[in-house]
Design a protein around this motif. Structure first.
Motif, PDB file in Angstrom:
ATOM      1  N   ALA A 108     -72.307 -32.257  -3.172  1.00 10.22           N
ATOM      2  CA  ALA A 108     -71.999 -33.249  -2.850  1.00 10.22           C
ATOM      3  C   ALA A 108     -70.737 -32.010  -2.304  1.00 10.22           C
ATOM      4  O   ALA A 108     -69.825 -32.050  -1.371  1.00 10.22           O
ATOM      5  N   THR A 109     -69.879 -30.859  -3.220  1.00 14.67           N
ATOM      6  CA  THR A 109     -69.327 -29.745  -3.093  1.00 14.67           C
ATOM      7  C   THR A 109     -69.935 -29.774  -2.392  1.00 14.67           C
ATOM      8  O   THR A 109     -68.745 -28.957  -0.963  1.00 14.67           O
ATOM      9  N   LEU A 110     -70.735 -28.577  -1.770  1.00 20.76           N
ATOM     10  CA  LEU A 110     -71.787 -28.338  -0.646  1.00 20.76           C
ATOM     11  C   LEU A 110     -71.197 -28.584   1.100  1.00 20.76           C
ATOM     12  O   LEU A 110     -70.240 -28.748   1.944  1.00 20.76           O
ATOM     13  N   LEU A 111     -71.781 -29.996   1.049  1.00 16.95           N
ATOM     14  CA  LEU A 111     -71.505 -30.730   2.329  1.00 16.95           C
ATOM     15  C   LEU A 111     -70.472 -31.219   2.857  1.00 16.95           C
ATOM     16  O   LEU A 111     -69.745 -30.748   3.771  1.00 16.95           O
ATOM     17  N   ALA A 112     -69.685 -31.634   1.475  1.00 19.33           N
ATOM     18  CA  ALA A 112     -67.833 -31.225   1.857  1.00 19.33           C
ATOM     19  C   ALA A 112     -67.472 -30.770   2.157  1.00 19.33           C
ATOM     20  O   ALA A 112     -66.426 -30.611   3.387  1.00 19.33           O
ATOM     21  N   VAL A 120     -59.880 -38.287   7.110  1.00 12.63           N
ATOM     22  CA  VAL A 120     -59.822 -38.536   5.477  1.00 12.63           C
ATOM     23  C   VAL A 120     -60.755 -39.976   6.080  1.00 12.63           C
ATOM     24  O   VAL A 120     -60.985 -40.438   4.045  1.00 12.63           O
ATOM     25  N   PHE A 121     -59.548 -40.601   6.575  1.00 15.47           N
ATOM     26  CA  PHE A 121     -59.904 -41.824   6.510  1.00 15.47           C
ATOM     27  C   PHE A 121     -61.402 -42.689   6.355  1.00 15.47           C
ATOM     28  O   PHE A 121     -61.878 -43.547   5.449  1.00 15.47           O
ATOM     29  N   LEU A 122     -61.545 -41.999   7.717  1.00 14.96           N
ATOM     30  CA  LEU A 122     -63.140 -42.526   7.816  1.00 14.96           C
ATOM     31  C   LEU A 122     -64.280 -42.469   7.238  1.00 14.96           C
ATOM     32  O   LEU A 122     -64.702 -43.250   6.641  1.00 14.96           O
ATOM     33  N   LEU A 123     -64.036 -41.359   6.628  1.00 15.78           N
ATOM     34  CA  LEU A 123     -65.496 -40.036   5.478  1.00 15.78           C
ATOM     35  C   LEU A 123     -64.960 -41.438   4.167  1.00 15.78           C
ATOM     36  O   LEU A 123     -66.033 -41.686   3.260  1.00 15.78           O
ATOM     37  N   ALA A 124     -64.015 -41.440   4.061  1.00 15.14           N
ATOM     38  CA  ALA A 124     -63.268 -41.597   2.458  1.00 15.14           C
ATOM     39  C   ALA A 124     -63.605 -43.793   2.445  1.00 15.14           C
ATOM     40  O   ALA A 124     -64.870 -43.455   1.339  1.00 15.14           O
ATOM     41  N   ALA A 125     -63.459 -43.641   3.457  1.00 15.42           N
ATOM     42  CA  ALA A 125     -63.647 -44.854   3.765  1.00 15.42           C
ATOM     43  C   ALA A 125     -65.509 -45.788   3.367  1.00 15.42           C
ATOM     44  O   ALA A 125     -66.188 -47.058   3.084  1.00 15.42           O
ATOM     45  N   ILE A 179     -66.120 -37.464  -2.192  1.00 20.42           N
ATOM     46  CA  ILE A 179     -64.705 -37.485  -1.238  1.00 20.42           C
ATOM     47  C   ILE A 179     -63.568 -37.093  -2.199  1.00 20.42           C
ATOM     48  O   ILE A 179     -62.739 -36.598  -0.590  1.00 20.42           O
ATOM     49  N   LEU A 180     -63.362 -36.153  -3.132  1.00 17.74           N
ATOM     50  CA  LEU A 180     -62.533 -35.850  -3.299  1.00 17.74           C
ATOM     51  C   LEU A 180     -63.054 -33.973  -3.533  1.00 17.74           C
ATOM     52  O   LEU A 180     -61.683 -33.859  -2.720  1.00 17.74           O
ATOM     53  N   THR A 181     -64.313 -33.730  -3.047  1.00 16.25           N
ATOM     54  CA  THR A 181     -64.121 -32.066  -2.459  1.00 16.25           C
ATOM     55  C   THR A 181     -63.643 -32.855  -0.654  1.00 16.25           C
ATOM     56  O   THR A 181     -62.101 -31.886  -0.325  1.00 16.25           O
ATOM     57  N   PHE A 182     -63.896 -33.443  -0.020  1.00 21.11           N
ATOM     58  CA  PHE A 182     -63.074 -32.824   1.421  1.00 21.11           C
ATOM     59  C   PHE A 182     -61.855 -33.178   1.914  1.00 21.11           C
ATOM     60  O   PHE A 182     -61.086 -32.723   2.039  1.00 21.11           O
ATOM     61  N   SER A 183     -61.571 -34.250   0.465  1.00 19.52           N
ATOM     62  CA  SER A 183     -59.830 -34.311   1.149  1.00 19.52           C
ATOM     63  C   SER A 183     -59.288 -33.368   0.406  1.00 19.52           C
ATOM     64  O   SER A 183     -58.348 -32.975   1.138  1.00 19.52           O
TER      65      SER A 183
END
Length: 440
Positions: A108-112, A139-144, A167-171
């Protein structure tokens, strides 16, 4: 002042400082002893807990060198703290749970992180005015979208933690990248430390006194069958022994020893499902080869609980004050005791087969014997129904015999499920009375 002291002595109210201190010290001592007792009990219940605690301490000590050793600190900087956080978060009691969390967090960390860097690069292309809009939109689209996937049952069971980390890492990466210039270097450092922290957890978990979730699930299913068999093997002697002459038998002592054992089976579903999920992540080890049929254990566990619910209804009649006529009980005593005893032997054989990774040997014999007992009971009930006018008095014993009949059917279903497990898991052939799984 002297008058006040004299007044206190007369009324009996004196200030005893030493008494208060002794009371406080005694309370602290009692609390400490109680804490020590509980600590000892936790360790005695499962000594693996002590080893697990030491393993976590070892892992944290190793990752702390990212701060203690200057060359490592120069290479990773303050991002070394992510390795510490990774160990604290992902190191679980079993190998499967640790692997699941570590791999979820790392991927998840790698992808985000990659998506976050890409989105920041896209924002740089559109200029200063359009960059906040692009970042906010992604941020809105991927988080949702990611949050919505958490409602999928399969994702919820195995990848929920990974989605949360995504979600956390991407944000964090996308938002911090708007103010931090060296976003690629920052993402690289954090990813590297997280991967190292996860790798340390996995290595220690597997190679230092491993606790396998698959082994625990295997043992739990077999133990639950054993608990039910202990109850059934002694129920007949207890129920009919008390109703006949009020005296206990050896069988009754066995029931009394395990009278509440079946209750743990009723609440084992969540534990079985968690262990099966963790076992899915584990590599092949010992007798558990790659693609071991973990789902089949859940099926056996579900059937075992059905049997436990019947036993719970059965146990209510052990100490019931309402008893059927003694003559009627004597007529149904032999087939009912035989049904209970043979059903208990069926579950005992199946538990032993699971424990030893062997195909059940003499289960069919006990099943057929319990079926003959059911037929005998039906014959007795038909004969009694023609002669007796007041069947209302016989309801308790009739209910017991009906429940025992249902338990016999449950034993057959569990037997079929265990044979399917032995086929899928390739259990070894029993030395005596081998039953081929193809027979089913």
């Amino acid at each position: 002042m002297e008058t006040e002291l004299q007044g206190q002595e007369k009324t009996g109210f004196t200030i005893d400082g030493s008494g208060c201190i002794k009371a406080v010290v005694g309370k602290i001592k009692a609390t400490a002893l109680n804490l020590a007792k509980k600590t000892k009990e936790v360790g005695q219940d499962d000594p693996r807990r002590i080893i697990h605690s030491l393993k976590v301490g070892l892992a944290l000590t190793l990752v702390s060198f990212f701060y203690y050793v200057r060359p490592l600190y120069n290479g990773f900087g303050s991002s070394g703290m992510w390795a510490v956080m990774t160990v604290v978060v992902v190191f679980e009691f079993t190998v499967g749970a640790t692997l699941g969390k570590s791999m979820n967090r790392c991927f998840a960390t790698l992808l985000a992180g990659a998506l976050g860097v890409g989105v920041n690069h896209l924002g740089d292309l559109v200029g200063d005015k359009g960059e906040p809009i692009i970042l906010g939109l992604f941020v809105f689209l991927l988080a949702a979208a990611s949050t919505y996937t958490r409602f999928f049952p399969h994702v919820k069971v195995r990848y929920d933690y990974g989605v949360v980390i995504f979600i956390l890492t991407f944000s964090l990466v996308s938002i911090s990248g708007y103010r931090v210039g060296q976003i690629v270097e920052l993402a690289h450092q954090r990813l590297s430390t997280i991967l190292l922290g996860g790798a340390i957890c996995i290595i220690i978990s597997i190679f230092v006194c491993p606790v396998w979730a698959g082994q625990d699930l295997h043992n739990l299913v077999a133990t639950n069958l054993d608990l039910l068999s202990n109850f059934l093997e002694g129920f007949g002697s207890e129920y009919f022994g008390v109703s006949r002459d009020g005296n206990s038998t050896m069988g009754s002592k066995k029931v009394k020893s395990f009278i509440n054992g079946y209750k743990g089976v009723l609440n084992a579903r969540s534990t079985e499902e968690s262990l099966a999920n963790f076992a899915w992540w584990e590599p092949g080890h010992g007798s558990f080869l790659f693609c071991h049929p973990w789902k089949q254990y859940l099926e056996i566990g579900g059937l075992t609980r059905q049997c436990a619910y019947h036993i719970e209804a059965l146990s209510a009649y052990l100490n019931s004050e309402i008893q059927a006529p003694l003559e009627f009980q004597r007529k149904i005593q032999e087939p009912c005791m035989k049904m209970s005893l043979e059903s208990g032997k069926v579950l005992k054989e199946l538990a032993l087969a699971i424990k030893t990774f062997a195909q059940p040997s003499s289960v069919d014999e006990h099943i057929q014997s319990s079926k003959r007992a059911v037929d005998e009971l039906k014959t007795v009930l038909k004969a009694v129904s023609r002669k007796e006018d007041d069947l209302f008095k016989m309801i308790p014993s009739l209910t017991v015999s009906s429940i025992l009949t249902d338990i016999v059917k449950c034993g057959e279903k569990i037997d079929e499920s265990v044979h399917e497990l032995s086929r899928q898991a390739r259990f070894k052939n029993a030395i005596v009375g081998t039953v081929s799984p193809d027979k089913r």
